[in-house]
Design an enzyme around this catalytic site. Sequence first.
Site, PDB file in Angstrom:
ATOM      1  N   ARG A   1      30.116 -19.861 -76.042  1.00  0.00           N
ATOM      2  CA  ARG A   1      29.969 -18.448 -76.394  1.00  0.00           C
ATOM      3  C   ARG A   1      28.487 -18.095 -76.550  1.00  0.00           C
ATOM      4  O   ARG A   1      28.019 -17.066 -76.051  1.00  0.00           O
ATOM      5  CB  ARG A   1      30.728 -18.152 -77.701  1.00  0.00           C
ATOM      6  CG  ARG A   1      32.240 -18.066 -77.546  1.00  0.00           C
ATOM      7  CD  ARG A   1      32.939 -18.155 -78.898  1.00  0.00           C
ATOM      8  NE  ARG A   1      34.363 -17.844 -78.806  1.00  0.00           N
ATOM      9  CZ  ARG A   1      35.284 -18.691 -78.372  1.00  0.00           C
ATOM     10  NH1 ARG A   1      34.940 -19.899 -77.972  1.00  0.00           N
ATOM     11  NH2 ARG A   1      36.556 -18.341 -78.347  1.00  0.00           N
TER      12      ARG A   1
ATOM     13  N   GLY B   1      37.911 -25.317 -68.601  1.00  0.00           N
ATOM     14  CA  GLY B   1      38.687 -24.079 -68.697  1.00  0.00           C
ATOM     15  C   GLY B   1      37.944 -22.961 -69.392  1.00  0.00           C
ATOM     16  O   GLY B   1      38.018 -21.792 -68.983  1.00  0.00           O
TER      17      GLY B   1
ATOM     18  N   ARG C   1      45.732 -23.493 -63.136  1.00  0.00           N
ATOM     19  CA  ARG C   1      45.701 -22.814 -64.428  1.00  0.00           C
ATOM     20  C   ARG C   1      45.512 -21.306 -64.204  1.00  0.00           C
ATOM     21  O   ARG C   1      44.549 -20.884 -63.576  1.00  0.00           O
ATOM     22  CB  ARG C   1      44.585 -23.380 -65.314  1.00  0.00           C
ATOM     23  CG  ARG C   1      44.805 -24.846 -65.637  1.00  0.00           C
ATOM     24  CD  ARG C   1      43.659 -25.447 -66.423  1.00  0.00           C
ATOM     25  NE  ARG C   1      43.616 -24.936 -67.798  1.00  0.00           N
ATOM     26  CZ  ARG C   1      42.710 -25.348 -68.696  1.00  0.00           C
ATOM     27  NH1 ARG C   1      41.801 -26.242 -68.358  1.00  0.00           N
ATOM     28  NH2 ARG C   1      42.729 -24.856 -69.923  1.00  0.00           N
TER      29      ARG C   1
ATOM     30  N   GLN D   1      40.791 -17.330 -75.035  1.00  0.00           N
ATOM     31  CA  GLN D   1      39.625 -17.372 -74.140  1.00  0.00           C
ATOM     32  C   GLN D   1      39.596 -16.181 -73.191  1.00  0.00           C
ATOM     33  O   GLN D   1      38.522 -15.707 -72.811  1.00  0.00           O
ATOM     34  CB  GLN D   1      39.616 -18.684 -73.355  1.00  0.00           C
ATOM     35  CG  GLN D   1      39.331 -19.891 -74.221  1.00  0.00           C
ATOM     36  CD  GLN D   1      39.466 -21.201 -73.470  1.00  0.00           C
ATOM     37  OE1 GLN D   1      39.565 -21.219 -72.243  1.00  0.00           O
ATOM     38  NE2 GLN D   1      39.468 -22.297 -74.187  1.00  0.00           N
TER      39      GLN D   1
ATOM     40  N   ASP E   1      44.691 -26.918 -80.574  1.00  0.00           N
ATOM     41  CA  ASP E   1      43.981 -28.089 -80.066  1.00  0.00           C
ATOM     42  C   ASP E   1      44.100 -29.316 -80.960  1.00  0.00           C
ATOM     43  O   ASP E   1      43.735 -30.416 -80.541  1.00  0.00           O
ATOM     44  CB  ASP E   1      42.495 -27.761 -79.854  1.00  0.00           C
ATOM     45  CG  ASP E   1      42.263 -26.978 -78.572  1.00  0.00           C
ATOM     46  OD1 ASP E   1      43.171 -26.954 -77.716  1.00  0.00           O
ATOM     47  OD2 ASP E   1      41.177 -26.388 -78.420  1.00  0.00           O
TER      48      ASP E   1
ATOM     49  N   ARG F   1      50.187 -30.291 -72.086  1.00  0.00           N
ATOM     50  CA  ARG F   1      50.050 -31.239 -73.199  1.00  0.00           C
ATOM     51  C   ARG F   1      51.379 -31.572 -73.865  1.00  0.00           C
ATOM     52  O   ARG F   1      51.531 -32.647 -74.445  1.00  0.00           O
ATOM     53  CB  ARG F   1      49.050 -30.690 -74.232  1.00  0.00           C
ATOM     54  CG  ARG F   1      47.617 -30.781 -73.747  1.00  0.00           C
ATOM     55  CD  ARG F   1      46.615 -30.265 -74.748  1.00  0.00           C
ATOM     56  NE  ARG F   1      45.260 -30.497 -74.274  1.00  0.00           N
ATOM     57  CZ  ARG F   1      44.178 -29.910 -74.765  1.00  0.00           C
ATOM     58  NH1 ARG F   1      44.298 -29.046 -75.764  1.00  0.00           N
ATOM     59  NH2 ARG F   1      42.978 -30.177 -74.267  1.00  0.00           N
TER      60      ARG F   1
ATOM     61  N   LYS G   1      34.166 -34.771 -71.548  1.00  0.00           N
ATOM     62  CA  LYS G   1      34.402 -33.320 -71.443  1.00  0.00           C
ATOM     63  C   LYS G   1      33.964 -32.601 -72.707  1.00  0.00           C
ATOM     64  O   LYS G   1      33.385 -31.508 -72.645  1.00  0.00           O
ATOM     65  CB  LYS G   1      35.877 -33.051 -71.156  1.00  0.00           C
ATOM     66  CG  LYS G   1      36.226 -31.570 -71.083  1.00  0.00           C
ATOM     67  CD  LYS G   1      37.649 -31.352 -70.669  1.00  0.00           C
ATOM     68  CE  LYS G   1      38.098 -29.927 -70.866  1.00  0.00           C
ATOM     69  NZ  LYS G   1      37.284 -28.923 -70.193  1.00  0.00           N
TER      70      LYS G   1
END
Length: 409
Positions: free
Chosen positions: A28, A70, A99, A147, A292, A323, A390
């Site tokens: 961000r 993502g 996605r 997001q 998450d 997931r 990642k």
Amino acid sequence: MKLHLTGPSEHLLTSNIQITGSKSESNRSLLLQALYPTISIQNLSNSDDARVMQKGLKISKGEVDIHHAGTAMRFLTGYFASQEGKDVILTGSKRMTERPVKVLVEALRSLGADIEYVNEEGYPPIKIKGKKLTENKVSLPANISSQYISSLLLIAPSLENGIEMELIGKITSVPYIKMTLSLLGQIGVASSFAGNTIKVSSKKQVAPVELVVESDWSSASYFYSIVALCEVGSKIELGSYKKDSLQGDSVLADIYKSFGVETSFQRNKVVLKKERIPKLTILECDLANAPDIAQTIAVTCLGLGMGCELTGLHTLKIKETDRLLAMHAELSKFGAKVQITDRSLLLEPSNGLKSEVAVDTYNDHRMAMAFAPLALKTSFVVNDAEVVSKSYPDFWEDLKKLGFRSKEL
């Protein structure tokens, strides 16, 4: 890289770990810095996702490959669409092309954006011709990934008329929306969030300001899990954290009380201490605002022989992998009895764990890191262990500091 993972020989741990900046806050902040170069950033994440974001923001024409990132896909879609003269094809890994981005693309088109799908309708890669966006009213479903919403909010102050956004239905991941609005506030952008309406004002210039990125609470979750699985008296200090965090995953401090872990704040550190043996048989938790950490919590429960009923997980199906399916498969390898729906996971209490299984990671950093603390209870193999880069490249090295042993196969 395959790692054979074994826990420390001593289960009464004391250690101090420094974790780099939050991936969510970093990306961000990087986008805001691209819009307003007077912004400087401290404690930036060293994750792959942050590096990809930095690289992508410097490209004006041609292909922008964000690999598995993502967040970068969503944020850069909004950024490129609003930048006159930029002409790019935004693409990524095979999983990224699976996605969905349709909700975001449609919202940007309603603001006047020029975006086309290169292959399949609704999915990357997408061709974006940046232009001046003058429309300012947009609506989105409220139960989508935050997001998509943040992508629009971040570019809002750079638009001529700002943005007035209506969210339709029940809003999920509210903390991540508030994180975005708080960062806008730190650079002097006026906004409001009342009911299901968010307004962000236009701002042509920003005075020089430094954004300090807090360390990542999602990364902290794995150490909460480790402390929960250790003996009473174990303690880990993590830096750099603050009590009034912008990150939704800071709810860990409350959730892990159920596992006997108490949280305290000392200067810029958070201290995790195992104070007692948990008495709960089944943990019930709605994680709509912090999905998450679902994997970490489920593995903690498995390691303690507890059950759990985790709800609010509908966004997990469009993450780095599905997931929910991945957790069903990998928890089952250890002998767990698991049921999933498209928005929940139910784990039954258990006794004992199978050992020497191989955990698949599905190109998903959180699969590797969520299961790692289980090495305190049984040894196993982690496939494609390098996927942690990642979000947390130093993860395996930090586990070694705690006495975890890993052997590359």
